[in-house]
Design a protein around this motif. Sequence first.
Motif, PDB file in Angstrom:
ATOM      1  N   ARG A   4       0.815  -1.215   0.000  1.00 46.20           N
ATOM      2  CA  ARG A   4       0.000   0.000   0.000  1.00 46.20           C
ATOM      3  C   ARG A   4       0.851   1.269   0.000  1.00 46.20           C
ATOM      4  NH1 ARG A   4      -3.431   0.088   4.983  1.00 46.20           N
ATOM      5  NH2 ARG A   4      -4.548   1.738   3.875  1.00 46.20           N
ATOM      6  N   ARG A  62       0.628   4.732   4.236  1.00 50.07           N
ATOM      7  CA  ARG A  62      -0.764   4.524   4.629  1.00 50.07           C
ATOM      8  C   ARG A  62      -0.823   3.743   5.938  1.00 50.07           C
ATOM      9  NH1 ARG A  62      -4.350   5.867   0.648  1.00 50.07           N
ATOM     10  NH2 ARG A  62      -3.392   6.352  -1.374  1.00 50.07           N
ATOM     11  N   GLY A  75      -3.600   2.059   8.809  1.00 50.07           N
ATOM     12  CA  GLY A  75      -4.974   1.673   9.070  1.00 50.07           C
ATOM     13  C   GLY A  75      -5.786   1.658   7.792  1.00 50.07           C
ATOM     14  N   PRO A  76      -7.093   1.692   7.914  1.00 45.24           N
ATOM     15  CA  PRO A  76      -7.941   1.587   6.725  1.00 45.24           C
ATOM     16  C   PRO A  76      -7.982   2.858   5.885  1.00 45.24           C
ATOM     17  CG  PRO A  76      -9.287   1.861   8.690  1.00 45.24           C
ATOM     18  CD  PRO A  76      -7.868   1.697   9.170  1.00 45.24           C
ATOM     19  N   ARG A  77      -7.674   4.048   6.498  1.00 45.81           N
ATOM     20  CA  ARG A  77      -7.884   5.286   5.745  1.00 45.81           C
ATOM     21  C   ARG A  77      -6.722   6.269   5.808  1.00 45.81           C
ATOM     22  NH1 ARG A  77     -12.869   4.840   8.480  1.00 45.81           N
ATOM     23  NH2 ARG A  77     -12.175   6.441   9.941  1.00 45.81           N
ATOM     24  N   CYS A  78      -5.963   6.335   6.871  1.00 51.10           N
ATOM     25  CA  CYS A  78      -5.028   7.434   7.103  1.00 51.10           C
ATOM     26  C   CYS A  78      -3.773   7.318   6.235  1.00 51.10           C
ATOM     27  CB  CYS A  78      -4.628   7.504   8.570  1.00 51.10           C
ATOM     28  SG  CYS A  78      -6.009   7.892   9.667  1.00 51.10           S
ATOM     29  N   GLN A  79      -3.224   8.459   5.855  1.00 50.75           N
ATOM     30  CA  GLN A  79      -2.003   8.487   5.074  1.00 50.75           C
ATOM     31  C   GLN A  79      -1.183   9.735   5.400  1.00 50.75           C
ATOM     32  OE1 GLN A  79      -4.208   8.595   1.200  1.00 50.75           O
ATOM     33  NE2 GLN A  79      -2.828  10.305   0.733  1.00 50.75           N
ATOM     34  N   CYS A  99      -6.952  11.675   6.987  1.00 51.14           N
ATOM     35  CA  CYS A  99      -7.663  10.406   7.157  1.00 51.14           C
ATOM     36  C   CYS A  99      -9.010  10.518   6.443  1.00 51.14           C
ATOM     37  CB  CYS A  99      -7.869  10.087   8.634  1.00 51.14           C
ATOM     38  SG  CYS A  99      -6.354   9.758   9.562  1.00 51.14           S
ATOM     39  N   ARG A 113     -12.528  10.005   4.594  1.00 51.69           N
ATOM     40  CA  ARG A 113     -13.651   9.082   4.752  1.00 51.69           C
ATOM     41  C   ARG A 113     -14.514   9.123   3.504  1.00 51.69           C
ATOM     42  NH1 ARG A 113     -16.769  10.519  10.125  1.00 51.69           N
ATOM     43  NH2 ARG A 113     -17.817   8.576   9.501  1.00 51.69           N
ATOM     44  N   TYR A 150     -13.678  14.752   8.265  1.00 51.53           N
ATOM     45  CA  TYR A 150     -12.345  14.228   8.586  1.00 51.53           C
ATOM     46  C   TYR A 150     -11.339  15.383   8.554  1.00 51.53           C
ATOM     47  CZ  TYR A 150     -11.458  14.202   3.504  1.00 51.53           C
ATOM     48  OH  TYR A 150     -11.314  14.542   2.197  1.00 51.53           O
TER      49      TYR A 150
END
Length: 392
Positions: free
Chosen positions: A72, A106, A108-112, A148, A150, A155
Amino acid sequence: MVRHYVMGVAVAQLAMVGAAYAQENRFDLSARIVETYDTNTLRLGDLRTDDPTDNLAVSPRVAVDFDRRFGRQRAFVNGYAGYNFNSRFKFLNREDLALNSGIDLRFGPRCQISPTASVFRSQSDLEDLGQIVSNTATIQDYRIRATCPRPAGFYPTISAGYYRVDNSEIRRERDQSIVDGRLGVVYRRPSIADFELFGQISQITRARRDPSPTGLLEDETGLRTVGLRVSRDVGTRFEAEAQIGYTDVDPQVVGVPGFSGLTYSGSLTYEPSPRLGITLTSGRAATARGNLGTSYYLTNNVELDTRMQLSARTSFNAGVQVSRRDFRGEDRVFLFGPRGKDRQVDARAGIGYRVARPIDLNLSVRYRQRNADNDFYDYDSFAATLAAGIRL
């Protein structure tokens, strides 16, 4: 203004090369030769000289284009290193370096988190210096952005940057650094648009010292903006973004006027097919980026860009930009009076052709015209650049 020539040419050339070999992961190392004929390398008008000002510059370079994903995550490096040899004005012979790099991390599922770094080193454009002098400018630009996102709802987003210009000893007073930070809250509603409410602050520090009743005063300027940004993708063909804010500029040097008022920017991109894209941008901003010798300046600009993929081997791009600049706090080096305000027209076009898998050719032309309040600084120039590269 580094963006309008040195950085602009570097980015345009790198983009044309990269487009020829676009792919998910790549590593290209190439040898290049770039020849530029400029009718007015010295950026002089009729009031300043009757002598020839044309020049042919030849620059051998080594270029790199690296882009790779690791799961990722992503990392990229692109740029070149070379040396400019000038036929008429040999005092402008200088190293020429442009490098861009960055990573996308990246979590977790969303944060970068996305840190980037750029370094440019070359002879300054003589328009910026106001005099015909040899000056090497090294520009460093570091940024980091964290968010992050969404699919819908609220966010946060935050970013910070550090920008620095270092000059040769003869122009040490032009050294400059800018520290800035931005904090925003985004509300995403896919059926409508993304809305971001943001605040941004910048601190501009220049090496110049000006006299004051209490002694020498450092040239510092604070800049603060609060605003709203709206962005929207309409299907696959249209992409639009608009930003409006209220900006306050507070220079510390005595006699330099401040600014308080609306600033804005907007862009509209139309891509009727993957082979064609048209982008219109416009804006008004207060900034100090570049090597212009001012505490800050106000700029208004309109720009139209077009890019076309004519065939599997041939690409084309063209654009025109019209800008107006109001310089605030100009250096004393302008011995024939300050520039005040100016208007610039910059028109350009380029075509790239891949002769074979390892060989590419690029031809570009550019016309620039400048009209200032002080006619002493007016000039125009036409430049043609031919670049050839071979992958190693």
